[in-house]
Design a protein around this motif. Structure first.
Motif, PDB file in Angstrom:
ATOM      1  N   MET A   1      -0.392   5.638  28.078  1.00 32.85           N
ATOM      2  CA  MET A   1      -0.688   5.268  26.726  1.00 32.85           C
ATOM      3  C   MET A   1      -0.224   6.354  25.756  1.00 32.85           C
ATOM      4  N   VAL A   2      -0.176   7.584  26.230  1.00 29.20           N
ATOM      5  CA  VAL A   2       0.335   8.665  25.380  1.00 29.20           C
ATOM      6  C   VAL A   2       1.769   8.377  24.967  1.00 29.20           C
ATOM      7  N   ASN A   3       2.557   7.863  25.903  1.00 29.54           N
ATOM      8  CA  ASN A   3       3.957   7.576  25.599  1.00 29.54           C
ATOM      9  C   ASN A   3       4.078   6.544  24.488  1.00 29.54           C
ATOM     10  N   TYR A   4       3.259   5.497  24.540  1.00 27.03           N
ATOM     11  CA  TYR A   4       3.333   4.463  23.515  1.00 27.03           C
ATOM     12  C   TYR A   4       2.817   4.967  22.177  1.00 27.03           C
ATOM     13  N   GLY A   5       1.722   5.676  22.186  1.00 28.56           N
ATOM     14  CA  GLY A   5       1.160   6.182  20.935  1.00 28.56           C
ATOM     15  C   GLY A   5       2.118   7.097  20.200  1.00 28.56           C
ATOM     16  N   MET A   6       2.732   8.017  20.922  1.00 27.89           N
ATOM     17  CA  MET A   6       3.667   8.930  20.277  1.00 27.89           C
ATOM     18  C   MET A   6       4.957   8.231  19.881  1.00 27.89           C
ATOM     19  N   THR A   7       5.368   7.246  20.663  1.00 30.08           N
ATOM     20  CA  THR A   7       6.559   6.476  20.291  1.00 30.08           C
ATOM     21  C   THR A   7       6.316   5.717  18.998  1.00 30.08           C
ATOM     22  N   PHE A   8       5.161   5.099  18.884  1.00 30.28           N
ATOM     23  CA  PHE A   8       4.851   4.348  17.669  1.00 30.28           C
ATOM     24  C   PHE A   8       4.692   5.280  16.471  1.00 30.28           C
ATOM     25  N   ALA A   9       4.085   6.447  16.677  1.00 30.08           N
ATOM     26  CA  ALA A   9       3.947   7.398  15.576  1.00 30.08           C
ATOM     27  C   ALA A   9       5.313   7.892  15.114  1.00 30.08           C
ATOM     28  N   ALA A  10       6.175   8.207  16.058  1.00 26.65           N
ATOM     29  CA  ALA A  10       7.518   8.666  15.685  1.00 26.65           C
ATOM     30  C   ALA A  10       8.306   7.567  14.988  1.00 26.65           C
ATOM     31  N   ALA A  11       8.186   6.333  15.482  1.00 30.25           N
ATOM     32  CA  ALA A  11       8.899   5.213  14.840  1.00 30.25           C
ATOM     33  C   ALA A  11       8.394   5.003  13.425  1.00 30.25           C
ATOM     34  N   PHE A  45      22.480  -5.646  34.438  1.00 31.50           N
ATOM     35  CA  PHE A  45      22.233  -5.439  33.008  1.00 31.50           C
ATOM     36  C   PHE A  45      20.851  -4.853  32.758  1.00 31.50           C
ATOM     37  N   TYR A  46      19.886  -5.197  33.596  1.00 27.62           N
ATOM     38  CA  TYR A  46      18.506  -4.764  33.386  1.00 27.62           C
ATOM     39  C   TYR A  46      18.184  -3.421  34.034  1.00 27.62           C
ATOM     40  N   GLN A  47      19.184  -2.685  34.474  1.00 27.16           N
ATOM     41  CA  GLN A  47      18.921  -1.405  35.120  1.00 27.16           C
ATOM     42  C   GLN A  47      18.377  -0.357  34.156  1.00 27.16           C
ATOM     43  N   TRP A  48      18.496  -0.579  32.837  1.00 27.09           N
ATOM     44  CA  TRP A  48      17.903   0.351  31.874  1.00 27.09           C
ATOM     45  C   TRP A  48      16.383   0.373  32.019  1.00 27.09           C
ATOM     46  N   GLY A  49      15.804  -0.619  32.675  1.00 28.24           N
ATOM     47  CA  GLY A  49      14.359  -0.659  32.867  1.00 28.24           C
ATOM     48  C   GLY A  49      13.826   0.517  33.660  1.00 28.24           C
ATOM     49  N   TRP A  50      14.681   1.129  34.484  1.00 32.60           N
ATOM     50  CA  TRP A  50      14.245   2.307  35.246  1.00 32.60           C
ATOM     51  C   TRP A  50      13.909   3.479  34.331  1.00 32.60           C
ATOM     52  N   ALA A  51      14.430   3.501  33.128  1.00 29.40           N
ATOM     53  CA  ALA A  51      14.189   4.624  32.214  1.00 29.40           C
ATOM     54  C   ALA A  51      12.974   4.420  31.325  1.00 29.40           C
ATOM     55  N   MET A  52      12.375   3.255  31.337  1.00 30.72           N
ATOM     56  CA  MET A  52      11.258   2.959  30.444  1.00 30.72           C
ATOM     57  C   MET A  52       9.931   3.417  31.051  1.00 30.72           C
ATOM     58  N   PRO A  53       9.014   3.914  30.219  1.00 30.40           N
ATOM     59  CA  PRO A  53       7.758   4.445  30.764  1.00 30.40           C
ATOM     60  C   PRO A  53       6.848   3.377  31.362  1.00 30.40           C
ATOM     61  N   MET A  54       6.874   2.172  30.825  1.00 34.81           N
ATOM     62  CA  MET A  54       5.988   1.136  31.358  1.00 34.81           C
ATOM     63  C   MET A  54       6.361   0.773  32.789  1.00 34.81           C
ATOM     64  N   ALA A  83       6.227  11.819  27.982  1.00 36.47           N
ATOM     65  CA  ALA A  83       5.154  12.327  27.129  1.00 36.47           C
ATOM     66  C   ALA A  83       5.584  13.600  26.404  1.00 36.47           C
ATOM     67  N   VAL A  84       6.234  14.513  27.115  1.00 36.06           N
ATOM     68  CA  VAL A  84       6.688  15.757  26.490  1.00 36.06           C
ATOM     69  C   VAL A  84       7.773  15.475  25.449  1.00 36.06           C
ATOM     70  N   PHE A  85       8.721  14.611  25.795  1.00 33.03           N
ATOM     71  CA  PHE A  85       9.790  14.272  24.857  1.00 33.03           C
ATOM     72  C   PHE A  85       9.227  13.628  23.597  1.00 33.03           C
ATOM     73  N   MET A  86       8.313  12.670  23.772  1.00 38.69           N
ATOM     74  CA  MET A  86       7.761  11.990  22.601  1.00 38.69           C
ATOM     75  C   MET A  86       6.844  12.901  21.798  1.00 38.69           C
ATOM     76  N   PHE A  87       6.196  13.882  22.452  1.00 35.39           N
ATOM     77  CA  PHE A  87       5.405  14.852  21.703  1.00 35.39           C
ATOM     78  C   PHE A  87       6.294  15.640  20.760  1.00 35.39           C
ATOM     79  N   PHE A  88       7.445  16.090  21.261  1.00 38.88           N
ATOM     80  CA  PHE A  88       8.345  16.850  20.405  1.00 38.88           C
ATOM     81  C   PHE A  88       8.961  15.984  19.315  1.00 38.88           C
ATOM     82  N   VAL A  89       9.289  14.752  19.633  1.00 37.18           N
ATOM     83  CA  VAL A  89       9.825  13.847  18.606  1.00 37.18           C
ATOM     84  C   VAL A  89       8.771  13.595  17.534  1.00 37.18           C
TER      85      VAL A  89
END
Length: 112
Positions: A1-11, A45-54, A83-89
């Motif tokens: 949930m940290v990943n989503y919260g920080m992603t939404f705050a940065a967005a 085409f959907y291999q980008w899913g490996w990079a997503m936090p969910m 989490a670390v990346f989104m914290f810095f963003v």
């Protein structure tokens, strides 16, 4: 949930309130597709899913609940990196408070 919260705050801070809902919807859709489809069987085409936090959160919970493939270290590591990346963003996109105007405080002190 940290990943989503920080992603939404940065967005919200980067894109302002008018454009942030589109970015958040984009993030939710991309995370959902990557998490709830079996990526090893999916179209390339959907291999980008490996990079997503969910996707990593779902795979980690499957490993814990069903004692499946032991990729818990990879999943926890990917979530920690997100989490670390989104914290810095989020840290660098939050608007900094502006210092108080010194000339107005000097004028009010002189009039007292």
């Amino acid at each position: 949930m940290v990943n989503y919260g920080m992603t939404f705050a940065a967005a919200t801070h980067i894109l302002t309130f008018q454009k942030a809902p589109a970015a958040i919807l984009f993030m939710i859709i991309f995370n959902g597709v990557g998490a709830f489809n079996e990526l090893s069987l999916a179209n390339p085409f959907y291999q980008w899913g490996w990079a997503m936090p969910m996707a990593h959160a779902v795979m980690a919970s499957r490993t814990i609940i069903f004692n499946g493939r032991d990729q818990l270290g990879i999943n926890v590591g990917a979530l920690a990196i997100w989490a670390v990346f989104m914290f810095f963003v989020a840290f660098f996109t939050v608007p900094k408070p502006k210092p108080a105007d010194q000339s107005s405080s000097d004028a009010s002190a002189a009039s007292s």
